[in-house]
Design a protein around this motif. Sequence first.
Motif, PDB file in Angstrom:
ATOM      1  N   ARG A 174       0.835  -1.206   0.000  1.00 39.62           N
ATOM      2  CA  ARG A 174       0.000   0.000   0.000  1.00 39.62           C
ATOM      3  C   ARG A 174       0.874   1.263   0.000  1.00 39.62           C
ATOM      4  O   ARG A 174       0.632   2.203  -0.747  1.00 39.62           O
ATOM      5  CB  ARG A 174      -0.910  -0.021   1.227  1.00 39.62           C
ATOM      6  CG  ARG A 174      -2.064   0.982   1.135  1.00 39.62           C
ATOM      7  CD  ARG A 174      -2.919   0.986   2.371  1.00 39.62           C
ATOM      8  NE  ARG A 174      -2.123   1.266   3.565  1.00 39.62           N
ATOM      9  CZ  ARG A 174      -2.233   0.617   4.709  1.00 39.62           C
ATOM     10  NH1 ARG A 174      -3.091  -0.368   4.856  1.00 39.62           N
ATOM     11  NH2 ARG A 174      -1.479   0.941   5.738  1.00 39.62           N
ATOM     12  N   CYS A 175       1.929   1.226   0.808  1.00 35.68           N
ATOM     13  CA  CYS A 175       2.844   2.366   0.892  1.00 35.68           C
ATOM     14  C   CYS A 175       3.520   2.601  -0.464  1.00 35.68           C
ATOM     15  O   CYS A 175       3.630   3.739  -0.931  1.00 35.68           O
ATOM     16  CB  CYS A 175       3.888   2.078   1.970  1.00 35.68           C
ATOM     17  SG  CYS A 175       5.109   3.369   2.163  1.00 35.68           S
ATOM     18  N   ALA A 176       3.964   1.517  -1.110  1.00 34.41           N
ATOM     19  CA  ALA A 176       4.644   1.653  -2.414  1.00 34.41           C
ATOM     20  C   ALA A 176       3.708   2.273  -3.450  1.00 34.41           C
ATOM     21  O   ALA A 176       4.106   3.166  -4.201  1.00 34.41           O
ATOM     22  CB  ALA A 176       5.135   0.286  -2.885  1.00 34.41           C
ATOM     23  N   TYR A 177       2.446   1.830  -3.464  1.00 32.78           N
ATOM     24  CA  TYR A 177       1.494   2.397  -4.429  1.00 32.78           C
ATOM     25  C   TYR A 177       1.228   3.874  -4.149  1.00 32.78           C
ATOM     26  O   TYR A 177       1.121   4.678  -5.073  1.00 32.78           O
ATOM     27  CB  TYR A 177       0.194   1.584  -4.455  1.00 32.78           C
ATOM     28  CG  TYR A 177       0.276   0.420  -5.419  1.00 32.78           C
ATOM     29  CD1 TYR A 177       0.303   0.641  -6.794  1.00 32.78           C
ATOM     30  CD2 TYR A 177       0.343  -0.890  -4.961  1.00 32.78           C
ATOM     31  CE1 TYR A 177       0.395  -0.425  -7.684  1.00 32.78           C
ATOM     32  CE2 TYR A 177       0.438  -1.956  -5.848  1.00 32.78           C
ATOM     33  CZ  TYR A 177       0.460  -1.715  -7.207  1.00 32.78           C
ATOM     34  OH  TYR A 177       0.567  -2.760  -8.085  1.00 32.78           O
ATOM     35  N   GLU A 178       1.124   4.221  -2.859  1.00 30.87           N
ATOM     36  CA  GLU A 178       0.928   5.639  -2.506  1.00 30.87           C
ATOM     37  C   GLU A 178       2.088   6.480  -3.018  1.00 30.87           C
ATOM     38  O   GLU A 178       1.890   7.538  -3.615  1.00 30.87           O
ATOM     39  CB  GLU A 178       0.915   5.777  -0.969  1.00 30.87           C
ATOM     40  CG  GLU A 178      -0.481   5.821  -0.372  1.00 30.87           C
ATOM     41  CD  GLU A 178      -0.389   5.852   1.153  1.00 30.87           C
ATOM     42  OE1 GLU A 178      -1.230   5.175   1.758  1.00 30.87           O
ATOM     43  OE2 GLU A 178       0.529   6.512   1.709  1.00 30.87           O
ATOM     44  N   MET A 179       3.307   5.970  -2.781  1.00 29.93           N
ATOM     45  CA  MET A 179       4.499   6.724  -3.195  1.00 29.93           C
ATOM     46  C   MET A 179       4.610   6.790  -4.716  1.00 29.93           C
ATOM     47  O   MET A 179       5.043   7.797  -5.270  1.00 29.93           O
ATOM     48  CB  MET A 179       5.754   6.111  -2.558  1.00 29.93           C
ATOM     49  CG  MET A 179       5.814   6.354  -1.063  1.00 29.93           C
ATOM     50  SD  MET A 179       7.265   5.610  -0.293  1.00 29.93           S
ATOM     51  CE  MET A 179       8.594   6.507  -1.109  1.00 29.93           C
ATOM     52  N   LEU A 180       4.209   5.711  -5.384  1.00 29.67           N
ATOM     53  CA  LEU A 180       4.209   5.731  -6.859  1.00 29.67           C
ATOM     54  C   LEU A 180       3.243   6.789  -7.372  1.00 29.67           C
ATOM     55  O   LEU A 180       3.563   7.566  -8.274  1.00 29.67           O
ATOM     56  CB  LEU A 180       3.802   4.354  -7.403  1.00 29.67           C
ATOM     57  CG  LEU A 180       4.907   3.307  -7.527  1.00 29.67           C
ATOM     58  CD1 LEU A 180       4.308   1.925  -7.778  1.00 29.67           C
ATOM     59  CD2 LEU A 180       5.885   3.663  -8.642  1.00 29.67           C
ATOM     60  N   LYS A 181       2.053   6.811  -6.776  1.00 28.58           N
ATOM     61  CA  LYS A 181       1.041   7.798  -7.211  1.00 28.58           C
ATOM     62  C   LYS A 181       1.548   9.225  -7.020  1.00 28.58           C
ATOM     63  O   LYS A 181       1.265  10.104  -7.814  1.00 28.58           O
ATOM     64  CB  LYS A 181      -0.254   7.593  -6.410  1.00 28.58           C
ATOM     65  CG  LYS A 181      -1.204   6.624  -7.089  1.00 28.58           C
ATOM     66  CD  LYS A 181      -2.516   6.532  -6.340  1.00 28.58           C
ATOM     67  CE  LYS A 181      -2.967   5.074  -6.309  1.00 28.58           C
ATOM     68  NZ  LYS A 181      -3.608   4.691  -5.063  1.00 28.58           N
ATOM     69  N   ARG A 182       2.314   9.435  -5.948  1.00 31.23           N
ATOM     70  CA  ARG A 182       2.838  10.780  -5.683  1.00 31.23           C
ATOM     71  C   ARG A 182       4.099  11.068  -6.498  1.00 31.23           C
ATOM     72  O   ARG A 182       4.706  12.131  -6.350  1.00 31.23           O
ATOM     73  CB  ARG A 182       3.199  10.928  -4.206  1.00 31.23           C
ATOM     74  CG  ARG A 182       1.999  10.947  -3.306  1.00 31.23           C
ATOM     75  CD  ARG A 182       2.465  11.373  -1.932  1.00 31.23           C
ATOM     76  NE  ARG A 182       1.564  10.949  -0.901  1.00 31.23           N
ATOM     77  CZ  ARG A 182       1.815  11.070   0.390  1.00 31.23           C
ATOM     78  NH1 ARG A 182       2.963  11.567   0.796  1.00 31.23           N
ATOM     79  NH2 ARG A 182       0.955  10.683   1.287  1.00 31.23           N
ATOM     80  N   GLY A 183       4.564  10.073  -7.269  1.00 29.98           N
ATOM     81  CA  GLY A 183       5.758  10.289  -8.101  1.00 29.98           C
ATOM     82  C   GLY A 183       7.026  10.446  -7.282  1.00 29.98           C
ATOM     83  O   GLY A 183       7.934  11.193  -7.657  1.00 29.98           O
ATOM     84  N   MET A 184       7.106   9.738  -6.150  1.00 30.10           N
ATOM     85  CA  MET A 184       8.251   9.946  -5.252  1.00 30.10           C
ATOM     86  C   MET A 184       9.484   9.109  -5.617  1.00 30.10           C
ATOM     87  O   MET A 184      10.575   9.375  -5.120  1.00 30.10           O
ATOM     88  CB  MET A 184       7.828   9.631  -3.809  1.00 30.10           C
ATOM     89  CG  MET A 184       6.802  10.620  -3.282  1.00 30.10           C
ATOM     90  SD  MET A 184       6.184  10.170  -1.653  1.00 30.10           S
ATOM     91  CE  MET A 184       7.435  10.900  -0.599  1.00 30.10           C
ATOM     92  N   TYR A 185       9.314   8.087  -6.445  1.00 31.73           N
ATOM     93  CA  TYR A 185      10.459   7.226  -6.773  1.00 31.73           C
ATOM     94  C   TYR A 185      11.188   7.701  -8.027  1.00 31.73           C
ATOM     95  O   TYR A 185      10.557   8.164  -8.981  1.00 31.73           O
ATOM     96  CB  TYR A 185       9.981   5.800  -7.052  1.00 31.73           C
ATOM     97  CG  TYR A 185       9.443   5.064  -5.855  1.00 31.73           C
ATOM     98  CD1 TYR A 185      10.286   4.626  -4.848  1.00 31.73           C
ATOM     99  CD2 TYR A 185       8.085   4.786  -5.752  1.00 31.73           C
ATOM    100  CE1 TYR A 185       9.792   3.930  -3.758  1.00 31.73           C
ATOM    101  CE2 TYR A 185       7.580   4.088  -4.665  1.00 31.73           C
ATOM    102  CZ  TYR A 185       8.442   3.660  -3.674  1.00 31.73           C
ATOM    103  OH  TYR A 185       7.956   2.969  -2.603  1.00 31.73           O
TER     104      TYR A 185
END
Length: 217
Positions: A174-185
């Motif tokens: 869930r955390c990875a998807y949130e960060m992906l959506k925010r373009g953090m990676y």
Amino acid sequence: MLDRHCHILYGLDDGAVDLEESVAMLRAARAAGVTDIVATPHVLDASFDFLLACKRKEELKDHACKIGITLRLGCEVFWYALSGLTPEMLSQCRIENTDSILVEFNLHSELPRDMMKGIFSLQQAGLEVIIAHPERYDCVKKDSSTAQQWLDMGCTLQLDANVLLLPILSPTRRCAYEMLKRGMYQYAASDAHCVRDYERFARSIELIKRNYGGLAI
Ligand SMILES: [Fe+2]
């Protein structure tokens, strides 16, 4: 396709156990579409044998070449190992032919109090700091905006792509998807420790390409 994080060099950490497994991982990586690999054994303290790591990389390089993969050496340095490393050792931790260093933190502790100071001194030494798998740290799982402080300091964030295949209720996923959506990676990598991890990587990169095409792999 480049895989920037894996434990393919045998007998150095909890990754491949022998040459046979290293070669099998190379084949699985190639089948997943990987053409370039940075081998990143764990550096847990100053006793890490850099000479042996170089030897293992040289040993595997010819096998990799025959399979169609270019192999480079890097390290995954545990935060608390950094203070015990000499400047020469720190330099050896860089990803070959770059000024980048891959750093991991304790998964289950709060982030170190002196983290910002430590990152700043690595950057002062000319290093680009890459944070391994932020989505796996408890404090980031609790609040993914915790990872923003690394970005604010100019670090880059590397996703462990295979967490996207975890069960749907997994906090890490869930955390990875949130960060992906925010373009953090900035990057995705396999963190492969065995053949099965590369088989999973083949699926997770398809997923990333389909939904997050802008993310470098
Ligand atoms: Fe790793």
